[in-house]
Design a protein around this motif. Structure first.
Motif, PDB file in Angstrom:
ATOM      1  N   ALA A   1       0.245  28.864  17.976  1.00 24.64           N
ATOM      2  CA  ALA A   1       1.095  29.228  16.837  1.00 24.64           C
ATOM      3  C   ALA A   1       2.198  28.222  16.518  1.00 24.64           C
ATOM      4  O   ALA A   1       2.975  28.448  15.588  1.00 24.64           O
ATOM      5  N   MET A   2       2.276  27.109  17.225  1.00 24.30           N
ATOM      6  CA  MET A   2       3.309  26.126  16.906  1.00 24.30           C
ATOM      7  C   MET A   2       2.941  25.359  15.630  1.00 24.30           C
ATOM      8  O   MET A   2       1.820  24.890  15.475  1.00 24.30           O
ATOM      9  N   GLY A   3       3.894  25.237  14.729  1.00 24.92           N
ATOM     10  CA  GLY A   3       3.683  24.502  13.499  1.00 24.92           C
ATOM     11  C   GLY A   3       3.567  23.006  13.769  1.00 24.92           C
ATOM     12  O   GLY A   3       4.214  22.473  14.665  1.00 24.92           O
ATOM     13  N   HIS A   4       2.741  22.329  12.966  1.00 20.83           N
ATOM     14  CA  HIS A   4       2.571  20.887  13.186  1.00 20.83           C
ATOM     15  C   HIS A   4       1.956  20.224  11.962  1.00 20.83           C
ATOM     16  O   HIS A   4       1.450  20.892  11.060  1.00 20.83           O
ATOM     17  N   TYR A   5       2.036  18.901  11.950  1.00 20.40           N
ATOM     18  CA  TYR A   5       1.377  18.082  10.936  1.00 20.40           C
ATOM     19  C   TYR A   5       1.004  16.757  11.569  1.00 20.40           C
ATOM     20  O   TYR A   5       1.565  16.367  12.612  1.00 20.40           O
ATOM     21  N   ILE A   6       0.037  16.081  10.975  1.00 20.51           N
ATOM     22  CA  ILE A   6      -0.461  14.814  11.525  1.00 20.51           C
ATOM     23  C   ILE A   6      -0.532  13.806  10.388  1.00 20.51           C
ATOM     24  O   ILE A   6      -1.159  14.063   9.349  1.00 20.51           O
ATOM     25  N   GLU A   7       0.112  12.657  10.579  1.00 16.94           N
ATOM     26  CA  GLU A   7       0.127  11.592   9.585  1.00 16.94           C
ATOM     27  C   GLU A   7      -0.770  10.440  10.022  1.00 16.94           C
ATOM     28  O   GLU A   7      -0.835  10.115  11.210  1.00 16.94           O
ATOM     29  N   ASN A   8      -1.418   9.806   9.070  1.00 13.68           N
ATOM     30  CA  ASN A   8      -2.129   8.555   9.330  1.00 13.68           C
ATOM     31  C   ASN A   8      -1.111   7.431   9.213  1.00 13.68           C
ATOM     32  O   ASN A   8      -0.584   7.163   8.127  1.00 13.68           O
ATOM     33  N   THR A   9      -0.816   6.767  10.320  1.00 15.36           N
ATOM     34  CA  THR A   9       0.171   5.694  10.332  1.00 15.36           C
ATOM     35  C   THR A   9      -0.473   4.313  10.351  1.00 15.36           C
ATOM     36  O   THR A   9       0.220   3.308  10.446  1.00 15.36           O
ATOM     37  N   GLY A  10      -1.801   4.256  10.264  1.00 14.20           N
ATOM     38  CA  GLY A  10      -2.499   2.982  10.280  1.00 14.20           C
ATOM     39  C   GLY A  10      -3.020   2.601   8.908  1.00 14.20           C
ATOM     40  O   GLY A  10      -2.668   3.215   7.886  1.00 14.20           O
TER      41      GLY A  10
END
Length: 408
Positions: free
Chosen positions: A343-352
């Motif tokens: 249940a932890m909120g999160h996001y993932i970015e493409n940094t490449g």
């Protein structure tokens, strides 16, 4: 040699070593400084510069990071490598990544013909073929059989207690295969599976003879210890390995994930595979996510359990929100494991500058996520405005449908 010449030689050697060390330091990738907006300072003591260069957002985290969070990252490069004749295996379990209580993973390589010997285990096994091809077989409790050849992007699933085998195939110029195994228990250990040869080696030969109805002499060549991974005969046609028994298993143990039509957005794509499309996979649901450069796996969370991630290609960073004003950012690249507690909120970015591709796995028969954007869009707008201070027109414009990957 005179004392003067000895001193000259020692001085020259010392100078060469210093020059070599300096050259090595200059050749190492430049590490970011732990500084941000006037805060922090450079590092005066020793540091692992190549490692620090891989962790820019860990060394200098965003200002929004705060509080103490568990480590949510492990690299298979840091796992012990078990080397065998015909391949290798390494694992990421609760022992390597203590927060990973719900699931564990194994990365395995088999050369062409090499066998992960016939075995079973208490935990259910979900797998993704990273490269190459393999032949997999199994027999269930009713004597129903299964055999299939799996290739890149294919999945398989063996329920706990079901005996099975995996054998590397040489095809298309690739010697064997490499794959990821995920188990529905973080305490799993690849070293504690039930192996055929291990059991035979620890059973008296007269008992074996009575059990199989064979002369005791037939078991003279039984291995004295487990084989685990070993070179085997090259498999013949698949049809020859499809044993009759009581017929085929009612739910196939393999699935072609890449054949699924993905959910496409302007920022990337998502393929979801759970028990609705792969009925045999009763305890693990998964998604294959692709995020284009600059894109973002939107802010979200999962209401059905912890998330175990495996990064296949590219570079990215994930920030996880843990309530109580806690948030932490981690950097990831190919071969890394990520973890998000329930249940932890999160996001993932493409940094490449290339596509970021990763797998999300859950100990659940169904895949489920909650989009922060969709939640706000479908909640009475005055209530959203009261919480966020957003202009009413902007709240009205929020999309009511999910966009799992948004563009940069």
């Amino acid at each position: 040699m005179t004392e003067i010449s000895r001193r000259a030689l020692i001085a020259a050697a010392g100078g060469a070593m210093a020059a070599t060390s300096a050259a090595a330091q200059s050749a190492a990738p430049a590490a970011p400084l732990p500084e941000r907006g006037g805060k922090g300072a450079d590092i005066l003591g020793p540091q692992n510069r190549p490692r620090a260069a891989e962790e820019p957002f860990t060394l200098a985290p965003p200002a929004t990071d705060h509080g103490t969070m568990p480590n949510l990252k492990w690299s298979f490069s840091d796992s012990h490598m078990r080397l065998e004749a015909g391949g290798w295996a390494r694992q990421t379990t609760i022992r390597e990544l203590p927060v990973s209580k719900a699931m564990a993973g194994v990365n395995m390589r088999l050369k062409g013909g090499a066998v992960r010997e016939m075995h079973w285990h208490k935990e259910s096994e979900w797998a993704y073929m990273i490269k190459g091809r393999a032949r997999i077989t199994a027999v269930d409790q009713d004597g129903r059989t299964f055999a299939d050849d799996v290739g890149e992007g294919d999945l398989w699933y063996f329920p706990g207690g079901i005996p099975h085998s995996i054998q590397g195939l040489s095809a298309d110029g690739i010697d064997g295969c490499e794959f990821l195994l995920v188990f529905d228990d973080g305490g799993f250990s690849e070293d504690s599976t039930f192996l055929l040869t291990d059991w035979l080696a620890h059973t008296p030969k007269d008992v074996l003879a009575r059990n199989f109805g064979l002369p005791e002499s037939a078991f003279a060549k039984i291995p004295e210890k487990e084989l685990y991974i070993f070179p085997g005969p090259q498999p013949g046609p698949l049809a020859a390995d499809r044993m009759g028994g009581s017929g085929p298993v009612p739910k196939t143990f393999s699935h072609k994930m890449l054949a699924q039509e993905p959910v496409r957005t302007r920022g990337g794509s998502v393929r979801i595979t759970d028990s609705t499309v792969f009925p045999a996979s009763a305890t693990i649901a998964a998604a294959l996510v692709e995020v284009e450069p600059g894109g973002l796996r939107e802010l979200h969370w999962h209401p059905n359990g912890d998330e175990w991630q495996y990064y296949l290609s590219g570079q990215g960073r994930m920030t996880v929100f843990g309530s109580e004003s806690k948030a932490r950012t981690f950097d990831y690249q190919a071969g890394d494991v990520g973890y998000v507690p329930f249940a932890m909120g999160h996001y993932i970015e493409n940094t490449g500058d290339t596509t970021l591709t990763f797998l999300e796995m859950f100990k659940s028969p169904r895949y489920a996520d909650i989009s922060l954007t969709q939640w706000l869009a479908l909640t009475p707008h005055p209530l959203v405005q009261a919480h966020t201070g957003l202009d009413p027109k902007l709240v009205e414009a929020l999309p009511e449908t999910k966009s799992p990957v948004v563009p940069g």
